[in-house]
Write an enzyme that holds these catalytic residues in place. Structure first.
Site, PDB file in Angstrom:
ATOM      1  N   GLY A 136      82.419  47.576  47.652  1.00  0.00           N
ATOM      2  CA  GLY A 136      82.919  47.783  49.001  1.00  0.00           C
ATOM      3  C   GLY A 136      82.517  46.653  49.916  1.00  0.00           C
ATOM      4  O   GLY A 136      83.160  45.606  49.977  1.00  0.00           O
ATOM      5  N   SER A 137      81.411  46.835  50.617  1.00  0.00           N
ATOM      6  CA  SER A 137      80.990  45.850  51.603  1.00  0.00           C
ATOM      7  C   SER A 137      80.376  44.604  50.984  1.00  0.00           C
ATOM      8  O   SER A 137      80.138  43.618  51.673  1.00  0.00           O
ATOM      9  CB  SER A 137      79.981  46.488  52.567  1.00  0.00           C
ATOM     10  OG  SER A 137      80.555  47.587  53.244  1.00  0.00           O
ATOM     11  N   GLN A 344      82.695  68.629  72.632  1.00  0.00           N
ATOM     12  CA  GLN A 344      81.791  69.617  73.208  1.00  0.00           C
ATOM     13  C   GLN A 344      82.160  69.940  74.653  1.00  0.00           C
ATOM     14  O   GLN A 344      82.145  71.102  75.076  1.00  0.00           O
ATOM     15  CB  GLN A 344      80.344  69.106  73.134  1.00  0.00           C
ATOM     16  CG  GLN A 344      79.290  70.176  73.277  1.00  0.00           C
ATOM     17  CD  GLN A 344      79.202  71.073  72.050  1.00  0.00           C
ATOM     18  OE1 GLN A 344      79.787  70.783  71.013  1.00  0.00           O
ATOM     19  NE2 GLN A 344      78.496  72.183  72.180  1.00  0.00           N
ATOM     20  N   GLY A 347      84.939  72.291  74.777  1.00  0.00           N
ATOM     21  CA  GLY A 347      84.699  73.622  74.224  1.00  0.00           C
ATOM     22  C   GLY A 347      85.645  73.922  73.085  1.00  0.00           C
ATOM     23  O   GLY A 347      86.020  73.035  72.310  1.00  0.00           O
ATOM     24  N   GLU A 371      84.918  47.415  57.182  1.00  0.00           N
ATOM     25  CA  GLU A 371      84.379  46.102  57.551  1.00  0.00           C
ATOM     26  C   GLU A 371      82.855  46.123  57.610  1.00  0.00           C
ATOM     27  O   GLU A 371      82.233  45.474  58.453  1.00  0.00           O
ATOM     28  CB  GLU A 371      85.007  45.607  58.855  1.00  0.00           C
ATOM     29  CG  GLU A 371      86.513  45.416  58.717  1.00  0.00           C
ATOM     30  CD  GLU A 371      87.119  44.564  59.800  1.00  0.00           C
ATOM     31  OE1 GLU A 371      86.422  43.707  60.364  1.00  0.00           O
ATOM     32  OE2 GLU A 371      88.314  44.749  60.081  1.00  0.00           O
ATOM     33  N   THR A 373      79.743  49.106  56.365  1.00  0.00           N
ATOM     34  CA  THR A 373      79.227  50.385  56.857  1.00  0.00           C
ATOM     35  C   THR A 373      78.042  50.171  57.799  1.00  0.00           C
ATOM     36  O   THR A 373      77.464  49.079  57.868  1.00  0.00           O
ATOM     37  CB  THR A 373      78.767  51.256  55.686  1.00  0.00           C
ATOM     38  OG1 THR A 373      77.665  50.595  55.023  1.00  0.00           O
ATOM     39  CG2 THR A 373      79.889  51.490  54.683  1.00  0.00           C
TER      40      THR A 373
END
Length: 396
Positions: A136-137, A344, A347, A371, A373
């Site tokens: 991946g990275s 939040q 609600g 790009e 993590t």
């Protein structure tokens, strides 16, 4: 190619561009977010308008039909793009960013002439084919290979989660070299592979948690033959350096994108809390709700200031490693917190699919993954701090 740069587009001209982009995003794209999500596609007329505005090439050089915006101006547009569905920016982001910048920085004259102008006009969409199932990275772990034979290259391997692959005309492809020379074998190189090349297979479109409208898929290379001129820069050793450099630049852009989305989440939160009433009182009058709004605002202000400063140091060349990673780490994590607080504040309504903050909550999660993590950014920053300290001690 890595020399310090300057802004070649005047502040006055850029302000006109920024104003046009802001108007387009908020007046054209935002009202169609539900359509984009429901169809999992960017409408053709929106794509055509974006191309007409020059958005497919805003960060590409003027000599190739782009607008030639510097990274400091790039982030200002990213702050605007982030205000709506991130899939809109994804449509042209790779042309301007990680794929286009490989060609700008490392392409030969012939490669730039062939590809950059149609990319800037939106006639060609490029994909950045780096990520693999087991790499991946960290590009050094990739298994895709490019074997030198008969004056050309044979590419084999599989790439994963490749943005715009179902739409792409060009794959900026990374692979490990074989059979070229003792010094270069095993190194990562970059190749330009048209998607209509024999042996290229684009997998089914991925079904993602969020960012509906952004097309990603696997790409398979089964003994794909390309000419010697497909090697970016004509040099094997440019590949790994190109990947690391464009990813660092891309991290600055993603940071600004995150802050644009965070600003939208904040605006949605403020509007909702000012209008929504509980017990006959607007929820925004409640101190605990105000505390959440204050936290959101603080994170947006801090992240926006940080990304602007990082863009400045990237442009002048004083920091193109530590600051981009630290900024992506902070801004994408902060945007996730702002989005969470937005739900939040709303609600139960914030959990409903028809609410913008519900989409934002899902869209923003990806920014902490691609790009590089958040964990990779921590490693880069930590290692760079120790490296700099060791250098100072060595000079003492």
């Amino acid at each position: 190619m890595d020399a310090p740069g300057t802004e070649t587009v005047s502040a006055e001209d850029f302000e006109q561009v920024r104003a046009q982009v802001r108007e387009f995003v908020r007046e054209v794209v935002v009202p169609r977010e539900r359509e984009i999500a429901d169809t999992d596609a960017i409408p053709d007329d929106v794509r055509e308008q974006a191309a007409a505005m020059g958005l497919f090439g805003y960060a590409l050089p003027e000599e190739y039909g782009g607008l030639g915006l510097a990274i400091t101006q790039d982030v200002e547009l990213a702050l605007e793009f982030g205000y709506t569905a991130l899939s809109f920016r994804s449509l042209f982001g790779t042309n301007n960013g990680i794929a286009g910048q490989v060609l700008v920085g490392w392409g030969t004259d012939e490669q730039r002439k062939r590809w950059l102008e149609p990319m800037a006009e939106g006639r060609v969409i490029a994909s950045f084919a780096l990520t693999e199932p087991e790499a991946g990275s960290d590009p050094s772990g990739m298994r895709s290979t490019a074997t030198w034979t008969d004056g050309g290259w044979v590419i084999s391997g599989r790439k994963q989660y490749i943005t715009n692959a179902p739409l792409a005309d060009l794959l900026v492809t990374f692979a490990k070299v074989r059979g070229y020379s003792d010094d270069d074998d095993g190194r990562v190189a970059v190749f330009l592979v048209p998607t209509d090349s024999a042996g290229v297979t684009i997998g089914p479109k991925d079904h993602k948690m969020g960012q509906q409208g952004a097309s990603t898929s696997d790409v398979m290379f089964d003994d794909v033959r390309v000419g010697a001129d497909a090697l970016v820069s004509g040099e094997v050793r440019a590949g790994f350096r190109a990947a690391m450099t464009v990813l660092a630049r891309g991290r600055v852009h993603i940071s600004a994108l995150a802050m644009g989305l965070a600003q939208r989440a904040l605006d949605e939160s403020v509007a909702h809390s000012a209008q929504n009433r509980q017990g006959g009182i607007p929820t925004g009058e409640r101190q605990l709700v105000q505390a959440m709004l204050a936290e959101q605002q603080s994170l947006v202000l801090a992240g926006t200031a940080m990304v602007r400063e990082t863009a400045r140091t990237y442009l002048d060349g004083s920091d193109r490693r530590l600051a981009p990673s630290a900024t992506k780490l902070f801004c994408t994590e902060a945007a996730g917190k702002v989005a969470d607080l937005a739900v939040q504040v709303h609600g139960g309504a914030g959990y409903m699919r028809e609410m913008a903050v519900e989409r934002i909550y899902r869209d923003v999660r990806l920014l902490r993954l691609y790009e590089g993590t958040s964990e990779i950014q921590k490693l880069i920053v930590g290692r760079e701090l120790i490296r700099r300290e060791n250098e100072r001690n060595a000079r003492a």
